[in-house]
Design an enzyme around this catalytic site. Structure first.
Site, PDB file in Angstrom:
ATOM      1  N   THR A  99       0.863  -1.181   0.000  1.00 51.90           N
ATOM      2  CA  THR A  99       0.000   0.000   0.000  1.00 51.90           C
ATOM      3  C   THR A  99       0.895   1.224   0.000  1.00 51.90           C
ATOM      4  O   THR A  99       1.575   1.512   0.985  1.00 51.90           O
ATOM      5  CB  THR A  99      -0.926   0.007   1.225  1.00 51.90           C
ATOM      6  OG1 THR A  99      -1.776  -1.141   1.174  1.00 51.90           O
ATOM      7  CG2 THR A  99      -1.795   1.259   1.247  1.00 51.90           C
ATOM      8  N   LYS A 174      -7.788   1.609  -2.576  1.00 51.64           N
ATOM      9  CA  LYS A 174      -7.274   1.160  -1.275  1.00 51.64           C
ATOM     10  C   LYS A 174      -7.241   2.303  -0.261  1.00 51.64           C
ATOM     11  O   LYS A 174      -7.516   2.107   0.925  1.00 51.64           O
ATOM     12  CB  LYS A 174      -5.871   0.562  -1.439  1.00 51.64           C
ATOM     13  CG  LYS A 174      -5.220   0.079  -0.136  1.00 51.64           C
ATOM     14  CD  LYS A 174      -5.987  -1.045   0.535  1.00 51.64           C
ATOM     15  CE  LYS A 174      -5.381  -1.441   1.889  1.00 51.64           C
ATOM     16  NZ  LYS A 174      -4.096  -2.150   1.769  1.00 51.64           N
TER      17      LYS A 174
END
Length: 295
Positions: A99, A174
């Site tokens: 991420t 995300k």
């Protein structure tokens, strides 16, 4: 012919993800910067071959997965002097499952493409439970053709796999996911606190509220951990703090106000600072400690 793949980064998530790829019949060469982590053993026991360098992992494979901590880690592993870009064959497909935010994904993708390498961003959600069970949600950014090629491999690690758009789009979704996760945790902690204040067994919050409109993954999977003071990490506070930093960096360009995100960030950082800074290693459910401290 069975695809040969590399998996770089065998942390709490990556070790299980590499193992699931191997269990589905893929020839996996796996590497981690720290060789003695227990998750390295998880990958090896699942059938992955552990190698001692990025070069050994990627030099002959068709697809490279990476799953590491933060933007500098991804840049080092993929673009560094001993990184993937130095050893991968032209046209290798590189799929980063870390991420890192949409801006970093776009930048890294451009640099890899300049070196005749293909790139997709594919961050995940579902915690260590999802990684172990192969039920992760995977948010993908990249081309249709690359997505079609890699989807069977992603299906070995995840259950809900979605192409969200061009490179960077997976990271964009995300970031929104992390806002939701953070604010779910605020709601869960406050519901537990209110139950105790009323003399209600917090277990009822999990069992009753979980069956109605308030039901969520966080309530079902982390509610009892809060009740039992179980702060073992499925997803560590240091990682959600990093993710919320990325969210706020993106938001700075628009000037919009995200008060809920700012509250969650403050509460996570309160716990992060506990235990001489070791609170960062606890799971996100340890946010409840910030509420207990304020009582």
């Amino acid at each position: 012919m069975t695809k040969q793949v590399a998996f770089l980064g065998l942390g709490l998530m990556g070790g299980a993800m590499a193992a699931n790829l191997a269990r589905h019949g893929y020839q996996v060469k796996a590497w981690n910067r720290t060789s003695d982590r227990p998750e390295v053993t998880v990958a090896q026991e699942g059938g992955a071959t552990i190698v001692d360098s990025i070069q050994a992992a990627v030099k002959d494979v068709e697809i490279v997965f990476s799953c590491v901590g933060d933007v500098p880690d991804v840049e080092e592993v993929l673009l560094g002097q001993a990184g993937v870009v130095q050893y991968a064959q032209p046209n290798t497909l590189i799929i980063d499952m870390s991420t890192i935010g949409s801006d970093a994904a776009k930048k890294i993708g451009q640099e890899l493409q300049q070196q005749q390498l293909r790139f997709m961003d594919a961050p995940v959600s579902g915690g260590d439970i999802g990684a172990k069970n192969g039920t992760l949600t995977i948010m993908v950014g990249g081309s249709d053709a690359d997505f079609t090629e890699c989807k069977p491999l992603l299906a070995a690690m995840g259950k809900n796999i979605t192409l969200c758009g061009e490179i960077g789009s997976g990271q964009g979704v995300k970031m929104c996911n992390q806002i939701l996760c953070s604010l779910y945790m605020v709601g869960l902690c406050e519901a537990m606190q209110l139950a105790k204040q009323q003399g209600i067994d917090p277990q009822l919050i999990v069992e009753v509220c979980g069956t109605g409109a308030a039901g969520s993954w966080a309530l079902s999977n982390l509610g009892e951990k809060i009740i039992n003071d179980d702060y073992a990490p499925g997803f560590a506070i240091k990682h959600i703090v990093k993710d919320l930093r990325l969210v706020q960096e993106i938001n700075q360009t628009s000037g919009d106000n995200l008060p809920g995100t700012e509250l969650a960030d403050r509460l996570f950082k309160t716990v992060q600072a506990m235990d001489n800074g070791q609170g960062k290693e606890q799971g996100t459910q340890a946010m409840i400690r910030a509420y207990k401290q304020s009582i």
